[in-house]
Design a protein around this motif. Sequence first.
Motif, PDB file in Angstrom:
ATOM      1  N   LEU A  99      16.870  14.850   0.040  1.00  0.00           N
ATOM      2  CA  LEU A  99      16.414  14.410  -1.299  1.00  0.00           C
ATOM      3  C   LEU A  99      14.913  14.205  -1.478  1.00  0.00           C
ATOM      4  O   LEU A  99      14.474  13.533  -2.473  1.00  0.00           O
ATOM      5  CB  LEU A  99      17.011  13.079  -1.495  1.00  0.00           C
ATOM      6  CG  LEU A  99      18.607  12.991  -1.793  1.00  0.00           C
ATOM      7  CD1 LEU A  99      19.222  11.685  -2.025  1.00  0.00           C
ATOM      8  CD2 LEU A  99      18.849  13.958  -3.147  1.00  0.00           C
ATOM      9  N   HIS A 100      14.117  14.867  -0.573  1.00  0.00           N
ATOM     10  CA  HIS A 100      12.637  14.960  -0.860  1.00  0.00           C
ATOM     11  C   HIS A 100      12.446  15.757  -2.157  1.00  0.00           C
ATOM     12  O   HIS A 100      13.200  16.625  -2.664  1.00  0.00           O
ATOM     13  CB  HIS A 100      11.792  15.628   0.339  1.00  0.00           C
ATOM     14  CG  HIS A 100      11.638  14.611   1.607  1.00  0.00           C
ATOM     15  ND1 HIS A 100      11.299  14.980   2.628  1.00  0.00           N
ATOM     16  CD2 HIS A 100      12.079  13.310   1.536  1.00  0.00           C
ATOM     17  CE1 HIS A 100      11.200  13.815   3.488  1.00  0.00           C
ATOM     18  NE2 HIS A 100      11.785  13.004   2.973  1.00  0.00           N
ATOM     19  N   TYR A 101      11.167  15.391  -2.786  1.00  0.00           N
ATOM     20  CA  TYR A 101      10.766  15.939  -4.277  1.00  0.00           C
ATOM     21  C   TYR A 101      10.897  17.226  -4.302  1.00  0.00           C
ATOM     22  O   TYR A 101      11.369  17.845  -5.457  1.00  0.00           O
ATOM     23  CB  TYR A 101       9.552  15.347  -4.661  1.00  0.00           C
ATOM     24  CG  TYR A 101       8.492  16.205  -4.085  1.00  0.00           C
ATOM     25  CD1 TYR A 101       7.935  17.097  -4.741  1.00  0.00           C
ATOM     26  CD2 TYR A 101       8.054  15.889  -2.632  1.00  0.00           C
ATOM     27  CE1 TYR A 101       6.758  17.967  -4.299  1.00  0.00           C
ATOM     28  CE2 TYR A 101       6.780  16.670  -2.283  1.00  0.00           C
ATOM     29  CZ  TYR A 101       6.139  17.559  -2.981  1.00  0.00           C
ATOM     30  OH  TYR A 101       5.514  18.413  -2.531  1.00  0.00           O
ATOM     31  N   ASP A 102      10.483  17.986  -3.256  1.00  0.00           N
ATOM     32  CA  ASP A 102      10.540  19.453  -3.318  1.00  0.00           C
ATOM     33  C   ASP A 102      11.994  20.261  -3.031  1.00  0.00           C
ATOM     34  O   ASP A 102      11.866  21.541  -3.253  1.00  0.00           O
ATOM     35  CB  ASP A 102       9.343  20.209  -2.575  1.00  0.00           C
ATOM     36  CG  ASP A 102       9.353  19.534  -1.144  1.00  0.00           C
ATOM     37  OD1 ASP A 102       9.945  18.492  -0.800  1.00  0.00           O
ATOM     38  OD2 ASP A 102       9.021  20.497  -0.023  1.00  0.00           O
ATOM     39  N   GLY A 105      14.550  18.529  -6.921  1.00  0.00           N
ATOM     40  CA  GLY A 105      14.187  18.351  -8.527  1.00  0.00           C
ATOM     41  C   GLY A 105      15.145  19.095  -9.287  1.00  0.00           C
ATOM     42  O   GLY A 105      16.228  19.978  -8.746  1.00  0.00           O
ATOM     43  N   ASN A 106      14.865  19.278 -10.452  1.00  0.00           N
ATOM     44  CA  ASN A 106      15.707  20.071 -11.363  1.00  0.00           C
ATOM     45  C   ASN A 106      17.232  19.948 -11.325  1.00  0.00           C
ATOM     46  O   ASN A 106      18.120  20.753 -11.859  1.00  0.00           O
ATOM     47  CB  ASN A 106      15.537  21.569 -11.034  1.00  0.00           C
ATOM     48  CG  ASN A 106      13.958  22.142 -11.251  1.00  0.00           C
ATOM     49  OD1 ASN A 106      13.432  22.007 -12.480  1.00  0.00           O
ATOM     50  ND2 ASN A 106      13.350  22.498 -10.126  1.00  0.00           N
ATOM     51  N   LEU A 107      17.722  18.756 -11.047  1.00  0.00           N
ATOM     52  CA  LEU A 107      19.198  18.329 -10.860  1.00  0.00           C
ATOM     53  C   LEU A 107      19.890  18.446 -12.369  1.00  0.00           C
ATOM     54  O   LEU A 107      21.026  18.482 -12.284  1.00  0.00           O
ATOM     55  CB  LEU A 107      19.344  17.384 -10.135  1.00  0.00           C
ATOM     56  CG  LEU A 107      19.047  17.205  -8.595  1.00  0.00           C
ATOM     57  CD1 LEU A 107      19.051  15.727  -8.093  1.00  0.00           C
ATOM     58  CD2 LEU A 107      19.586  18.218  -7.819  1.00  0.00           C
ATOM     59  N   ASP A 108      19.092  18.413 -13.441  1.00  0.00           N
ATOM     60  CA  ASP A 108      19.737  18.194 -14.811  1.00  0.00           C
ATOM     61  C   ASP A 108      19.996  19.486 -15.190  1.00  0.00           C
ATOM     62  O   ASP A 108      20.427  19.949 -16.412  1.00  0.00           O
ATOM     63  CB  ASP A 108      18.603  17.584 -15.659  1.00  0.00           C
ATOM     64  CG  ASP A 108      17.550  18.119 -15.670  1.00  0.00           C
ATOM     65  OD1 ASP A 108      17.063  18.925 -14.640  1.00  0.00           O
ATOM     66  OD2 ASP A 108      16.600  18.031 -16.889  1.00  0.00           O
ATOM     67  N   TYR A 124      20.019   6.612   2.985  1.00  0.00           N
ATOM     68  CA  TYR A 124      18.544   6.457   3.050  1.00  0.00           C
ATOM     69  C   TYR A 124      17.643   6.448   2.080  1.00  0.00           C
ATOM     70  O   TYR A 124      16.791   5.613   1.939  1.00  0.00           O
ATOM     71  CB  TYR A 124      18.173   7.557   4.258  1.00  0.00           C
ATOM     72  CG  TYR A 124      16.690   7.587   4.540  1.00  0.00           C
ATOM     73  CD1 TYR A 124      16.316   6.617   5.191  1.00  0.00           C
ATOM     74  CD2 TYR A 124      15.946   8.836   4.153  1.00  0.00           C
ATOM     75  CE1 TYR A 124      14.773   6.807   5.687  1.00  0.00           C
ATOM     76  CE2 TYR A 124      14.625   8.889   4.699  1.00  0.00           C
ATOM     77  CZ  TYR A 124      13.953   7.964   5.392  1.00  0.00           C
ATOM     78  OH  TYR A 124      12.931   7.907   5.840  1.00  0.00           O
ATOM     79  N   ALA A 125      18.124   7.038   1.082  1.00  0.00           N
ATOM     80  CA  ALA A 125      17.047   7.344  -0.369  1.00  0.00           C
ATOM     81  C   ALA A 125      17.443   6.405  -0.891  1.00  0.00           C
ATOM     82  O   ALA A 125      16.408   5.931  -1.888  1.00  0.00           O
ATOM     83  CB  ALA A 125      17.318   8.717  -0.725  1.00  0.00           C
ATOM     84  N   THR A 126      18.410   5.317  -0.791  1.00  0.00           N
ATOM     85  CA  THR A 126      18.587   4.159  -1.779  1.00  0.00           C
ATOM     86  C   THR A 126      18.727   3.015  -0.924  1.00  0.00           C
ATOM     87  O   THR A 126      18.839   1.921  -1.642  1.00  0.00           O
ATOM     88  CB  THR A 126      19.971   4.516  -2.549  1.00  0.00           C
ATOM     89  OG1 THR A 126      20.911   4.522  -1.518  1.00  0.00           O
ATOM     90  CG2 THR A 126      20.029   5.409  -3.506  1.00  0.00           C
ATOM     91  N   VAL A 141      11.814   8.934  -7.506  1.00  0.00           N
ATOM     92  CA  VAL A 141      12.898   7.972  -7.780  1.00  0.00           C
ATOM     93  C   VAL A 141      13.616   8.561  -9.039  1.00  0.00           C
ATOM     94  O   VAL A 141      14.678   8.585  -9.270  1.00  0.00           O
ATOM     95  CB  VAL A 141      12.053   6.715  -8.293  1.00  0.00           C
ATOM     96  CG1 VAL A 141      11.441   6.615  -9.535  1.00  0.00           C
ATOM     97  CG2 VAL A 141      13.315   5.536  -8.624  1.00  0.00           C
ATOM     98  N   GLU A 142      13.019   9.424  -9.911  1.00  0.00           N
ATOM     99  CA  GLU A 142      13.820  10.277 -10.776  1.00  0.00           C
ATOM    100  C   GLU A 142      14.865  11.272 -10.318  1.00  0.00           C
ATOM    101  O   GLU A 142      15.817  11.041 -10.785  1.00  0.00           O
ATOM    102  CB  GLU A 142      12.786  10.969 -11.881  1.00  0.00           C
ATOM    103  CG  GLU A 142      11.752  10.055 -12.229  1.00  0.00           C
ATOM    104  CD  GLU A 142      12.240   8.835 -13.168  1.00  0.00           C
ATOM    105  OE1 GLU A 142      13.357   9.065 -13.801  1.00  0.00           O
ATOM    106  OE2 GLU A 142      11.604   7.854 -13.265  1.00  0.00           O
ATOM    107  N   HIS A 143      14.507  11.776  -9.379  1.00  0.00           N
ATOM    108  CA  HIS A 143      15.460  12.774  -8.280  1.00  0.00           C
ATOM    109  C   HIS A 143      16.565  11.939  -8.101  1.00  0.00           C
ATOM    110  O   HIS A 143      17.859  12.196  -7.947  1.00  0.00           O
ATOM    111  CB  HIS A 143      14.585  13.859  -7.311  1.00  0.00           C
ATOM    112  CG  HIS A 143      13.632  14.431  -8.039  1.00  0.00           C
ATOM    113  ND1 HIS A 143      12.801  15.079  -7.161  1.00  0.00           N
ATOM    114  CD2 HIS A 143      13.396  14.940  -9.243  1.00  0.00           C
ATOM    115  CE1 HIS A 143      11.908  15.668  -7.878  1.00  0.00           C
ATOM    116  NE2 HIS A 143      12.247  15.601  -9.154  1.00  0.00           N
ATOM    117  N   VAL A 144      16.347  11.025  -7.236  1.00  0.00           N
ATOM    118  CA  VAL A 144      17.236  10.142  -6.545  1.00  0.00           C
ATOM    119  C   VAL A 144      18.130   9.538  -7.488  1.00  0.00           C
ATOM    120  O   VAL A 144      19.701   9.613  -7.384  1.00  0.00           O
ATOM    121  CB  VAL A 144      16.477   9.263  -5.799  1.00  0.00           C
ATOM    122  CG1 VAL A 144      17.700   8.185  -4.855  1.00  0.00           C
ATOM    123  CG2 VAL A 144      15.788   9.843  -4.652  1.00  0.00           C
ATOM    124  N   THR A 145      17.558   8.925  -8.650  1.00  0.00           N
ATOM    125  CA  THR A 145      18.527   8.319  -9.441  1.00  0.00           C
ATOM    126  C   THR A 145      19.532   9.075 -10.276  1.00  0.00           C
ATOM    127  O   THR A 145      20.638   9.066 -10.838  1.00  0.00           O
ATOM    128  CB  THR A 145      17.882   7.419 -10.707  1.00  0.00           C
ATOM    129  OG1 THR A 145      16.787   8.207 -11.151  1.00  0.00           O
ATOM    130  CG2 THR A 145      17.052   6.105  -9.740  1.00  0.00           C
TER     131      THR A 145
END
Length: 271
Positions: A99-102, A105-108, A124-126, A141-145
């Motif tokens: 779940l690292h930023y790179d 992302g773009n999960l939407d 781990y990420a939460t 945090v935006e990607h994880v949520t």
Amino acid sequence: MSKPEGNAYEIYALRYATMSPRTPSMNFLAPDPHDSAAQDLDYFVWLIRGQGREILVDTGFNAEEASLRARKLTLNPIDALERFGIAASSIRDVIVTHLHYDHAGNLDRFPNARFHLQEREMAYATGRCMCNGLLRHPFSVEHVTLMVRHVYGERVTFYSGDGEVAPGVTVHRVGGHSDGLQVVKVETARGPVVLASDAAHYYANIQRKSPFPIVYNVGDMAAGWETIERLAGHPDRYIPGHDPIVTEIYPRAGDKDVWALHLPPSRSFAT
């Protein structure tokens, strides 16, 4: 090299960003003191095609995240995917190695996809480790949520260790770089190919047995290299997550920043 067992797939690496210049200390936990320069860092997502399926491995980052982290985005990876002839809306399966930023992302942008993730990565990420700024830094945090929202929407398949996404496509937790990092083994015409993601940013991380400096557990990372080598069965059949050498030794697929990993490389790492 061994012949593929059962289903054979094609694998494409799509490059969407590059980071340069870099120093050896940015690429190795124990850099060679004689090195004065270091390889660039390329950013990829990977597309697996075959058996009537199109499976995306990782989803990159977008322009907003690039701006926040001072990264140069050549092209949003989802737009790169569509230029390659694949609509994001047609993707049914997305493997998120971690779940690292790179990578998350773009999960939407995948309205019809199911996401495949290690249970330990979500924990781990939460969990409590995110109270530490150093460990938290590679996450958004935006990607994880958003992934949490996909969990609540019943769109996430969790794995605990090894699992099968499709016949001939399996995931394997190795940890190390991130606690729930998973690698992807894909059956191809040249044998099993392992997408190592950030278990090894560069070929040299494994060759020198020197981790990339962003690491949660060095012991798990070292054991993960052994897992990668065992799963691949040959040093020419694992693909590091960020190494520009990949673009030098694999054939291009068309005239875009896309490379065919199911085809043999132009040079071998076998000794």
